[in-house]
Design a protein around this motif. Structure first.
Motif, PDB file in Angstrom:
ATOM      1  N   GLY A 119       0.726  -1.434  -0.058  1.00 54.12           N
ATOM      2  CA  GLY A 119      -0.110   0.073   0.002  1.00 54.12           C
ATOM      3  C   GLY A 119       0.793   1.184   0.021  1.00 54.12           C
ATOM      4  N   ARG A 120       0.196   2.391  -0.106  1.00 51.78           N
ATOM      5  CA  ARG A 120       0.690   3.698   0.028  1.00 51.78           C
ATOM      6  C   ARG A 120       2.054   3.985  -1.020  1.00 51.78           C
ATOM      7  NH1 ARG A 120       3.561   3.142   4.464  1.00 51.78           N
ATOM      8  NH2 ARG A 120       3.225   1.084   5.016  1.00 51.78           N
ATOM      9  N   LEU A 121       1.700   3.391  -2.166  1.00 48.19           N
ATOM     10  CA  LEU A 121       2.810   3.678  -3.209  1.00 48.19           C
ATOM     11  C   LEU A 121       2.795   5.110  -3.547  1.00 48.19           C
ATOM     12  CD1 LEU A 121       2.918   0.237  -5.449  1.00 48.19           C
ATOM     13  CD2 LEU A 121       4.935   1.268  -3.914  1.00 48.19           C
ATOM     14  N   GLY A 122       1.776   5.834  -3.531  1.00 51.29           N
ATOM     15  CA  GLY A 122       1.756   7.268  -3.854  1.00 51.29           C
ATOM     16  C   GLY A 122       2.548   8.052  -2.935  1.00 51.29           C
ATOM     17  N   ARG A 123       2.850   7.760  -1.654  1.00 48.35           N
ATOM     18  CA  ARG A 123       3.596   8.278  -0.702  1.00 48.35           C
ATOM     19  C   ARG A 123       5.153   7.889  -1.200  1.00 48.35           C
ATOM     20  NH1 ARG A 123       1.446   7.756   5.491  1.00 48.35           N
ATOM     21  NH2 ARG A 123      -0.958   7.380   4.908  1.00 48.35           N
ATOM     22  N   TYR A 124       5.505   6.710  -1.491  1.00 46.43           N
ATOM     23  CA  TYR A 124       6.841   6.444  -1.786  1.00 46.43           C
ATOM     24  C   TYR A 124       7.203   7.135  -3.025  1.00 46.43           C
ATOM     25  CZ  TYR A 124      10.832   3.890  -3.622  1.00 46.43           C
ATOM     26  OH  TYR A 124      11.902   3.747  -4.316  1.00 46.43           O
TER      27      TYR A 124
END
Length: 246
Positions: A202-207
């Motif tokens: 999850g949270r690949l947009g943050r990465y």
């Protein structure tokens, strides 16, 4: 004091944290970095406690006090956590204490005039992860973002594909309210609606936001780290010259 559940919580915490010195050292180092970058920072009193495994309250920070509920950090396979989703318990480890504390301070230094587009959200969380680069440089990237080693390797190996997907679908400047849930929110995996979804963290947009902010800071040496924390998301993106590794 006679409550059996409270006593069991305390016993489990005492067993897990019979030696707290390494975590204390990490918290001290975080505070030293905060003092270095912000001369007005005043070191708070740190209190550890049990809090009925309220895992959404990972740490609580005020100007004068920090509360750390240690029953949130007993280890991902602890019996108290059997009914909590695995993508959450993955980060209920002692190693996350200083990272979660840095996250709470990051929120205090992150200014963003708006959060309308996916890019706004990506940069908002990218700034907070870059804040950890500066404040807890002694912590690994996977701990900073709360990924396993394999999840971080997936993000690194597929960075170009993820970026291409965002560009092809015109996600960056979209105000579609479903996008933060798919790529920003804490979740078992990111939702590209592709075969690779089940393998992705999850949270690949943050990465990706983190990599954009890193690129911006590498390309704009005249901007201090705390000045960057107040910059507009679009300006950071436009001046980052971000290109994912081939």
């Amino acid at each position: 004091m006679m409550d059996t559940l409270q006593n069991e919580l305390l016993d489990e915490v005492d067993k897990k944290f019979n030696n707290f010195s390494a975590i204390e050292d990490d918290i001290t180092r975080l505070f030293q970095h905060l003092k270095y970058y912000d001369k007005t920072f005043s070191e708070p009193r740190v209190v550890t406690l049990t809090n009925d495994v309220k895992y959404r309250d990972k740490v609580i920070v005020t100007d004068t006090i920090v509360l750390i509920p240690l029953d949130n950090y007993l280890g991902k396979d602890h019996k108290f956590y059997v009914n909590i989703p695995k993508y959450i318990t993955q980060n209920m480890e002692p190693s996350q204490i200083v990272s979660n504390l840095a996250s709470e301070y990051a929120k205090r230094y992150t200014f963003q005039s708006q959060k309308k587009t996916l890019l706004d959200d990506m940069i908002y969380f990218g700034k907070q992860l870059y804040f950890k680069d500066k404040m807890i440089p002694f912590v690994s990237d996977e701990v900073k973002i709360g990924y396993s080693k394999e999840q971080l390797e997936f993000a690194q190996a597929n960075e170009g594909q993820i970026w291409s997907n965002f560009i092809e679908n015109e996600y960056l400047f979209s105000t579609d309210s479903s996008l933060p849930g798919r790529f920003i929110a804490d979740a078992p995996f990111s939702k590209f609606y592709l075969q690779l979804d089940s393998e992705s963290p999850g949270r690949l947009g943050r990465y990706i936001g983190w990599q954009i902010v890193r690129a911006y800071m590498n390309n704009n040496n005249d901007v201090t780290f705390l000045e960057m924390m107040k910059k507009d998301a679009t300006e950071i993106f436009n001046k980052s010259n971000y290109k994912p590794p081939k």
